[in-house]
Design a protein around this motif. Structure first.
Motif, PDB file in Angstrom:
ATOM      1  N   ARG A 284       0.953  -1.098  -0.066  1.00 51.86           N
ATOM      2  CA  ARG A 284       0.097   0.104  -0.070  1.00 51.86           C
ATOM      3  C   ARG A 284       0.969   1.206  -0.059  1.00 51.86           C
ATOM      4  NH1 ARG A 284      -2.096   1.115   4.248  1.00 51.86           N
ATOM      5  NH2 ARG A 284      -0.867  -0.175   5.773  1.00 51.86           N
ATOM      6  N   THR A 285       0.483   2.173  -0.829  1.00 49.66           N
ATOM      7  CA  THR A 285       1.243   3.312  -0.726  1.00 49.66           C
ATOM      8  C   THR A 285       0.275   4.372  -1.184  1.00 49.66           C
ATOM      9  OG1 THR A 285       1.638   3.264  -3.303  1.00 49.66           O
ATOM     10  CG2 THR A 285       3.555   2.259  -1.894  1.00 49.66           C
ATOM     11  N   ARG A 286       0.908   5.702  -0.635  1.00 49.02           N
ATOM     12  CA  ARG A 286      -0.016   6.955  -0.888  1.00 49.02           C
ATOM     13  C   ARG A 286       0.299   7.380  -2.236  1.00 49.02           C
ATOM     14  NH1 ARG A 286       4.046   8.314   2.744  1.00 49.02           N
ATOM     15  NH2 ARG A 286       2.623   7.805   4.474  1.00 49.02           N
ATOM     16  N   PRO A 287      -0.768   8.148  -2.968  1.00 48.81           N
ATOM     17  CA  PRO A 287      -0.470   8.993  -4.127  1.00 48.81           C
ATOM     18  C   PRO A 287       0.638   9.631  -3.993  1.00 48.81           C
ATOM     19  CG  PRO A 287      -2.781   9.041  -3.307  1.00 48.81           C
ATOM     20  CD  PRO A 287      -2.073   8.387  -2.304  1.00 48.81           C
ATOM     21  N   SER A 288       1.456   9.833  -5.127  1.00 50.16           N
ATOM     22  CA  SER A 288       2.718  10.641  -5.167  1.00 50.16           C
ATOM     23  C   SER A 288       3.147  11.229  -6.603  1.00 50.16           C
ATOM     24  CB  SER A 288       3.693   9.790  -4.720  1.00 50.16           C
ATOM     25  OG  SER A 288       5.133  10.231  -4.613  1.00 50.16           O
ATOM     26  N   ALA A 289       3.858  12.166  -6.763  1.00 49.69           N
ATOM     27  CA  ALA A 289       4.280  12.901  -7.732  1.00 49.69           C
ATOM     28  C   ALA A 289       5.854  12.376  -8.006  1.00 49.69           C
ATOM     29  CB  ALA A 289       4.077  14.230  -7.797  1.00 49.69           C
ATOM     30  N   TYR A 290       6.248  11.638  -7.062  1.00 46.01           N
ATOM     31  CA  TYR A 290       7.710  10.964  -7.304  1.00 46.01           C
ATOM     32  C   TYR A 290       7.614   9.833  -8.305  1.00 46.01           C
ATOM     33  CZ  TYR A 290       9.515  13.944  -3.266  1.00 46.01           C
ATOM     34  OH  TYR A 290       9.743  15.035  -2.419  1.00 46.01           O
TER      35      TYR A 290
ATOM     36  N   GLN B 157       8.420   6.265   2.027  1.00 46.97           N
ATOM     37  CA  GLN B 157       8.621   6.679   0.528  1.00 46.97           C
ATOM     38  C   GLN B 157       8.849   8.154   0.372  1.00 46.97           C
ATOM     39  OE1 GLN B 157       3.898   5.913   0.227  1.00 46.97           O
ATOM     40  NE2 GLN B 157       4.610   6.827  -1.629  1.00 46.97           N
ATOM     41  N   ASP B 158       8.979   8.435  -1.118  1.00 49.22           N
ATOM     42  CA  ASP B 158       9.252   9.597  -1.510  1.00 49.22           C
ATOM     43  C   ASP B 158      10.332  10.647  -0.865  1.00 49.22           C
ATOM     44  OD1 ASP B 158       6.701   9.152  -2.935  1.00 49.22           O
ATOM     45  OD2 ASP B 158       5.355  10.112  -1.821  1.00 49.22           O
ATOM     46  N   PHE B 159      10.215  11.568  -0.319  1.00 48.61           N
ATOM     47  CA  PHE B 159      11.192  12.629   0.052  1.00 48.61           C
ATOM     48  C   PHE B 159      11.912  11.688   1.160  1.00 48.61           C
ATOM     49  CE2 PHE B 159      12.945  15.653   3.035  1.00 48.61           C
ATOM     50  CZ  PHE B 159      13.947  16.236   1.895  1.00 48.61           C
ATOM     51  N   ARG B 160      11.328  11.154   2.355  1.00 45.14           N
ATOM     52  CA  ARG B 160      12.112  10.381   3.249  1.00 45.14           C
ATOM     53  C   ARG B 160      13.068   9.290   2.530  1.00 45.14           C
ATOM     54  NH1 ARG B 160       7.983   8.051   7.390  1.00 45.14           N
ATOM     55  NH2 ARG B 160       9.890   7.579   8.534  1.00 45.14           N
ATOM     56  N   LEU B 161      12.377   8.677   1.641  1.00 41.98           N
ATOM     57  CA  LEU B 161      13.162   7.547   1.081  1.00 41.98           C
ATOM     58  C   LEU B 161      14.205   8.077   0.135  1.00 41.98           C
ATOM     59  CD1 LEU B 161      13.820   4.636   0.210  1.00 41.98           C
ATOM     60  CD2 LEU B 161      11.837   4.793  -1.441  1.00 41.98           C
ATOM     61  N   LEU B 162      14.071   9.252  -0.542  1.00 43.09           N
ATOM     62  CA  LEU B 162      15.156   9.854  -1.477  1.00 43.09           C
ATOM     63  C   LEU B 162      16.062  10.393  -0.245  1.00 43.09           C
ATOM     64  CD1 LEU B 162      16.219  11.157  -3.869  1.00 43.09           C
ATOM     65  CD2 LEU B 162      14.844  13.159  -3.623  1.00 43.09           C
ATOM     66  N   VAL B 163      15.926  10.837   0.854  1.00 41.90           N
ATOM     67  CA  VAL B 163      16.922  11.373   1.730  1.00 41.90           C
ATOM     68  C   VAL B 163      17.992  10.151   2.094  1.00 41.90           C
ATOM     69  CG1 VAL B 163      17.525  12.107   4.216  1.00 41.90           C
ATOM     70  CG2 VAL B 163      15.851  13.252   2.635  1.00 41.90           C
TER      71      VAL B 163
ATOM     72  N   TYR C 268      20.885  -9.671 -12.210  1.00 42.47           N
ATOM     73  CA  TYR C 268      19.839  -9.234 -11.670  1.00 42.47           C
ATOM     74  C   TYR C 268      19.382  -7.716 -11.885  1.00 42.47           C
ATOM     75  CZ  TYR C 268      16.946  -7.124  -7.918  1.00 42.47           C
ATOM     76  OH  TYR C 268      15.834  -6.625  -7.210  1.00 42.47           O
ATOM     77  N   ALA C 269      20.438  -6.969 -12.023  1.00 44.47           N
ATOM     78  CA  ALA C 269      20.055  -5.448 -12.169  1.00 44.47           C
ATOM     79  C   ALA C 269      19.474  -5.368 -14.020  1.00 44.47           C
ATOM     80  CB  ALA C 269      21.278  -4.819 -12.503  1.00 44.47           C
ATOM     81  N   LEU C 270      19.907  -6.356 -14.710  1.00 44.16           N
ATOM     82  CA  LEU C 270      19.273  -6.108 -16.182  1.00 44.16           C
ATOM     83  C   LEU C 270      17.826  -6.888 -16.149  1.00 44.16           C
ATOM     84  CD1 LEU C 270      22.795  -7.336 -18.155  1.00 44.16           C
ATOM     85  CD2 LEU C 270      21.448  -5.211 -18.265  1.00 44.16           C
ATOM     86  N   LEU C 271      17.837  -7.760 -15.327  1.00 42.17           N
ATOM     87  CA  LEU C 271      16.593  -8.536 -15.397  1.00 42.17           C
ATOM     88  C   LEU C 271      15.376  -7.770 -14.790  1.00 42.17           C
ATOM     89  CD1 LEU C 271      17.703 -12.273 -14.710  1.00 42.17           C
ATOM     90  CD2 LEU C 271      16.639 -11.581 -16.731  1.00 42.17           C
ATOM     91  N   PHE C 272      15.801  -6.976 -13.681  1.00 41.73           N
ATOM     92  CA  PHE C 272      14.898  -6.745 -12.595  1.00 41.73           C
ATOM     93  C   PHE C 272      14.707  -5.112 -12.533  1.00 41.73           C
ATOM     94  CE2 PHE C 272      15.600 -10.834 -11.332  1.00 41.73           C
ATOM     95  CZ  PHE C 272      14.185 -11.364 -11.212  1.00 41.73           C
ATOM     96  N   GLY C 273      15.923  -4.379 -13.091  1.00 44.43           N
ATOM     97  CA  GLY C 273      16.019  -3.126 -13.090  1.00 44.43           C
ATOM     98  C   GLY C 273      14.685  -2.195 -13.600  1.00 44.43           C
ATOM     99  N   GLY C 274      14.426  -2.841 -14.894  1.00 45.63           N
ATOM    100  CA  GLY C 274      13.094  -1.991 -15.453  1.00 45.63           C
ATOM    101  C   GLY C 274      11.893  -2.149 -14.527  1.00 45.63           C
ATOM    102  N   LEU C 275      11.723  -3.399 -13.874  1.00 49.10           N
ATOM    103  CA  LEU C 275      10.578  -3.616 -12.952  1.00 49.10           C
ATOM    104  C   LEU C 275      10.615  -2.690 -11.836  1.00 49.10           C
ATOM    105  CD1 LEU C 275      10.266  -7.528 -12.878  1.00 49.10           C
ATOM    106  CD2 LEU C 275       9.284  -5.934 -14.363  1.00 49.10           C
ATOM    107  N   LEU C 276      11.787  -2.466 -11.200  1.00 49.09           N
ATOM    108  CA  LEU C 276      11.981  -1.635 -10.121  1.00 49.09           C
ATOM    109  C   LEU C 276      11.850  -0.218 -10.435  1.00 49.09           C
ATOM    110  CD1 LEU C 276      15.465  -3.476  -8.548  1.00 49.09           C
ATOM    111  CD2 LEU C 276      13.156  -3.516  -7.623  1.00 49.09           C
ATOM    112  N   MET C 277      11.952   0.223 -11.530  1.00 46.32           N
ATOM    113  CA  MET C 277      11.687   1.664 -11.992  1.00 46.32           C
ATOM    114  C   MET C 277      10.213   1.949 -12.539  1.00 46.32           C
ATOM    115  SD  MET C 277      15.200   2.835 -13.648  1.00 46.32           S
ATOM    116  CE  MET C 277      15.517   1.409 -14.823  1.00 46.32           C
ATOM    117  N   ARG C 278       9.266   0.927 -12.953  1.00 48.49           N
ATOM    118  CA  ARG C 278       8.020   1.010 -13.220  1.00 48.49           C
ATOM    119  C   ARG C 278       7.339   0.586 -12.084  1.00 48.49           C
ATOM    120  NH1 ARG C 278      10.110  -1.994 -17.420  1.00 48.49           N
ATOM    121  NH2 ARG C 278       8.919  -3.797 -16.962  1.00 48.49           N
TER     122      ARG C 278
END
Length: 399
Positions: free
Chosen positions: A5-11, A88-94, A378-388
């Motif tokens: 579960r995540t909150r709506p975000s512009a990040y 998530q979002d800003f806290r995770l970015l920090v 791992y990065a090649l196989l799953f990198g796209g999934l992690l960013m989408r």
């Protein structure tokens, strides 16, 4: 593995859950660190670090890669434990920027000074412990506070590592303490997820003998192992340490046998968890034998059974499973995923063999190549999934 579960975000989607940035960055860092390690080892390349090449190598895996993966796991698991929304979002970015700053600070510490480099690097794990403790306490999930003890020990070991490397010229005690802390974390977390995922899969696919539930035997085994690894950290060459480690190896082997791993051969995602955990008793055994008979068993054999075997194999297994489950994909190992598992297992076996037979340099080179292939794979196989964004049409399997 609950539906996230995540909150709506512009990040961007990569900042919506802790596993996303840290699994991707951790895998890239693990591959890069070993890619640079052999040229450093042979004097063909230099860093701008105050660390000796061997210390930089140890540090960037033990206090660079591992904290990234541990953080990704904790920030993903804690919402399931507490029912709260994830960091998530800003806290995770920090947190992500702190981790990146630590890698840069360590690499350039000869330019910035060791103390500033140490402060920047150590601040990451301190922030992770604080963030995780805040979420667990806010969710009144008191029983899981104990999971943070090995993480706090890893933070303390990192502080010791910087001080030890600066004042003594090379790290020693701190690397064993940090490695021991992560091995205990594998015992705690692995002791939950390996039998749990195995039981769920067996109930659904292969009724019959099931994994033993967590109980007093597991608690006693973890406690014995923690005592043995603490003794190994501070008194690595004593008979008492050797006996404690060998006893812990025997109990962990029995513990693993109780989880019915022999019945999971048809599912690589479950089987790899058992194979990875098998390196825990192997590492304890080799470390114990090295304490009792250092002329016959080199110390580095046990260290690499822990690091490349138990820890790298287990982290890749967990990263793969969590990525599939939390991005809405089916919990099924593709041919590429199986290749990643095989590569890291070969890397582990070859690295232990290289420690026992150091004259055979080809073993070290091959182990490094398979390690890089595993983490880059791992990065090649799953990198796209992690960013989408996560798929919403498919429910996550409860296993």
């Amino acid at each position: 593995m609950a539906v996230p579960r995540t909150r709506p975000s512009a990040y961007p989607a990569i900042l919506s859950y802790g596993f996303r940035p840290f699994f991707l960055l951790g895998s890239l860092q693990a591959a890069t660190a070993i890619l640079l390690w052999l040229p450093l080892y042979y004097g063909k390349l230099e860093t701008f670090s105050t660390f000796l090449p061997v210390d930089w190598h140890v540090h960037e895996l033990l206090f660079g890669y591992l904290p990234a993966v541990v953080t990704g796991f904790l920030l993903t698991a804690i919402p399931n434990w507490t029912g709260r929304l994830p960091v998530q979002d800003f806290r995770l970015l920090v947190l992500v920027l702190l981790w990146v700053a630590g890698r840069v600070a360590v690499f350039l510490s000869a330019e910035t000074g060791w103390l500033l480099g140490a402060a920047i690097d150590c601040s990451f794990l301190l922030a992770v412990v604080a963030a995780a403790a805040t979420e667990i306490v806010a969710g009144r999930n008191w029983r899981n506070l104990k999971v943070l003890l090995p993480v706090a020990t890893l933070f303390a070991a990192n502080v010791m590592f910087h001080a030890e490397a600066h004042y003594q010229g090379v790290s020693d005690m701190s690397r064993r303490l940090g490695l021991g802390a992560v091995v205990v974390l594998v015992m705690i977390i692995g002791g939950r997820i390996v039998p749990s995922f195995t039981r769920n899969w067996l109930v659904r696919e292969k009724p019959g003998r099931l994994s033993a539930s967590f109980g007093r035997f597991d608690i006693g085994t973890i406690a014995l192992s923690a005592v043995g690894l603490t003794a190994w950290s501070f008194f690595p060459d004593t008979i008492t340490t050797g006996v404690l480690l060998i006893a812990a190896a025997a109990f962990n082997a029995v513990r693993l046998a109780r989880w019915a791993g022999d019945r999971t051969l048809s599912d690589p995602l479950v089987l790899i968890l058992h194979v990875a955990f098998a390196f825990v008793p192997l590492g304890l055994l080799l470390a114990g034998l090295a304490a009792l008979a250092p002329a016959n068993i080199p110390v580095v054999a046990g260290i690499h059974a822990f690091a490349v075997g138990a820890i790298a194999c287990m982290t890749l297994a967990v990263m793969t499973r969590a990525t599939l489950g939390h991005t809405g994909r089916e919990l099924k190992a593709s041919a590429g995923t199986c290749a990643v598992f095989v590569a890291i297992l070969i890397a582990a076996v070859l690295r232990v063999a290289a420690a026992i037979a150091p004259a055979e340099a080809i073993l070290l080179h091959m182990s490094a190549a398979f390690w890089i292939a595993a983490f880059a794979g791992y990065a090649l196989l799953f990198g796209g999934l992690l960013m989408r964004p996560r798929l919403r049409a498919r429910a996550v399997s409860p296993s």
